[in-house]
Design an enzyme around this catalytic site. Structure first.
Site, PDB file in Angstrom:
ATOM      1  N   HIS A   1      22.055  17.426  50.312  1.00 55.77           N
ATOM      2  CA  HIS A   1      22.368  18.557  51.188  1.00 55.77           C
ATOM      3  C   HIS A   1      23.862  18.582  51.496  1.00 55.77           C
ATOM      4  CE1 HIS A   1      22.135  15.209  54.014  1.00 55.77           C
ATOM      5  NE2 HIS A   1      22.852  15.930  54.869  1.00 55.77           N
TER       6      HIS A   1
ATOM      7  N   ASP B   1      26.153  19.423  55.009  1.00 51.37           N
ATOM      8  CA  ASP B   1      25.968  19.631  56.449  1.00 51.37           C
ATOM      9  C   ASP B   1      26.358  21.042  56.883  1.00 51.37           C
ATOM     10  OD1 ASP B   1      25.340  16.910  56.587  1.00 51.37           O
ATOM     11  OD2 ASP B   1      27.413  16.351  57.050  1.00 51.37           O
TER      12      ASP B   1
ATOM     13  N   ARG C   1      28.227   9.847  63.628  1.00 49.75           N
ATOM     14  CA  ARG C   1      28.818  10.934  62.825  1.00 49.75           C
ATOM     15  C   ARG C   1      29.536  11.930  63.709  1.00 49.75           C
ATOM     16  NH1 ARG C   1      25.274  15.107  59.340  1.00 49.75           N
ATOM     17  NH2 ARG C   1      25.982  16.599  60.890  1.00 49.75           N
TER      18      ARG C   1
ATOM     19  N   HIS D   1      25.636  15.431  49.716  1.00 48.60           N
ATOM     20  CA  HIS D   1      25.379  14.001  49.918  1.00 48.60           C
ATOM     21  C   HIS D   1      23.899  13.758  50.179  1.00 48.60           C
ATOM     22  CE1 HIS D   1      26.290  15.564  53.962  1.00 48.60           C
ATOM     23  NE2 HIS D   1      25.505  14.610  54.438  1.00 48.60           N
TER      24      HIS D   1
HETATM   25  C1  SIN Z   1      24.029  12.658  56.897  1.00 49.43           C
HETATM   26  O1  SIN Z   1      23.374  13.355  56.138  1.00 49.43           O
HETATM   27  O2  SIN Z   1      24.921  13.113  57.571  1.00 49.43           O
HETATM   28  C2  SIN Z   1      23.731  11.166  56.968  1.00 49.43           C
HETATM   29  C3  SIN Z   1      24.440  10.437  55.903  1.00 49.43           C
HETATM   30  C4  SIN Z   1      24.127   8.961  55.960  1.00 49.43           C
HETATM   31  O3  SIN Z   1      23.477   8.508  56.886  1.00 49.43           O
HETATM   32  O4  SIN Z   1      24.552   8.260  55.061  1.00 49.43           O
END
Ligand code: SIN
Length: 290
Positions: free
Chosen positions: A96, A98, A269, A254
């Site tokens: 996906h 973000d 994050r 990612h």
């Molecule tokens: C996310 O999708 O922001 C999480 C990425 C992660 O936990 O590595």
């Protein structure tokens, strides 16, 4: 600072900066250019405090407060990406990008490793520059004029799996009534920093092509999702204590790997504000193929 690529398609380790102490206008400019080029920047051995983490987000464009993730206690601008030993589902466990459901989607995200499992828990990234570049001129010509609809509803809204009890994400995700965003973006964007074309649909949030039905869109989107995660477009980041990863949502997908059952993984994050995106203007080859 030095950038050392970690795969042929995307990602670079950055040496020569302490993110807590050394962020100034000149370094922000150099890192912005590096992010636009590599799509993913990996910093090792950092001691980034929550305050430093937020300051980094502000330095690159401002902090975009995620409406659905649980926040870190005392820090509403920092989202918690947590999986406990007994939990099965991880956050972000499919390819996906973000926040593409926002009309001004987030520029990128800065992930700080806080508690790591003894093995696993890597994050994979895929370059949407590389994916675009490798498409045929014919498909490029078709996609250039198209837009796609992105939504938060199916992932975070009242009918999402965790709200219906079909996953154990409840409590880590919430605020389902706020999942009312739909946004339309070009299928191939002009990257605001690098100026390169980048494929901008993703399995997490894209629901259909604009002016197409969901059914009509399904097979072409599915082809692009499978194609876009080809190993040669990807890099894989292994986290260590002190690792900070900054990725560019306009250039990458990612996927957080869920291969550490029985262990905790806790990441913080900060999501960085972005701008609206403009369509890539096709070049002579793409126009000729149209
Ligand atoms: C996310 O999708 O922001 C999480 C990425 C992660 O936990 O590595």
């Amino acid at each position: 600072m030095e950038f050392a690529p970690i795969s042929g398609a995307c990602g670079a380790e950055v040496f020569g900066i302490d993110l807590e102490q050394d962020l100034n206008a000149e370094r922000v400019e150099a890192l912005t250019a590096g992010l636009g080029e590599y799509g993913v920047l990996v910093f090792r051995g950092q001691a980034l405090s929550p305050e430093g983490h937020l300051a980094m987000g502000k330095a690159f464009g401002g902090v975009n407060v995620n409406r659905f993730f649980r926040a870190v206690e005392g820090y509403p601008g920092i989202a918690e990406v947590r999986k406990e030993p007994e939990q099965k589902t991880n956050i972000g466990g499919q390819w996906h990008t973000d926040h593409t459901y926002d009309t001004e989607p987030a520029l990128g995200s800065i992930l700080v490793a806080r508690e790591l499992p003894p093995f696993g828990g890597d994050t994979q990234f895929s370059s949407m520059y590389a994916a675009w570049d490798a498409l045929s001129d014919g498909l490029k010509a078709m996609l250039c004029g198209m837009k796609a609809v992105h939504s938060s509803r199916h992932v975070f809204g009242p009918r999402a799996d965790h709200v219906k009890g079909a996953s154990d994400l409840a409590g880590r995700l919430g605020n389902s009534e706020a999942a009312v965003q739909d946004a339309v973006h070009p299928v191939v964007i002009h990257h605001p920093v690098s100026g390169r074309p980048s494929l901008y649909v993703n399995r997490g949030f894209t629901v259909r092509f604009d002016d197409w039905t969901v059914e009509e869109s399904r097979s072409l989107l599915e082809m692009l999702y499978k194609y876009g995660s080809r190993p040669e477009f990807t890099c894989r980041v292994r986290f260590e204590p002190g690792t900070v990863v900054f990725w560019d949502n306009r250039a990458t997908w990612h996927c957080a790997l869920n291969d550490y059952a029985g262990y905790r993984r806790l990441m913080h994050r900060v999501t960085v504000e972005g701008t609206s995106l403009r369509a890539w203007q096709p070049g002579p080859k793409e126009r000729a193929a149209a």
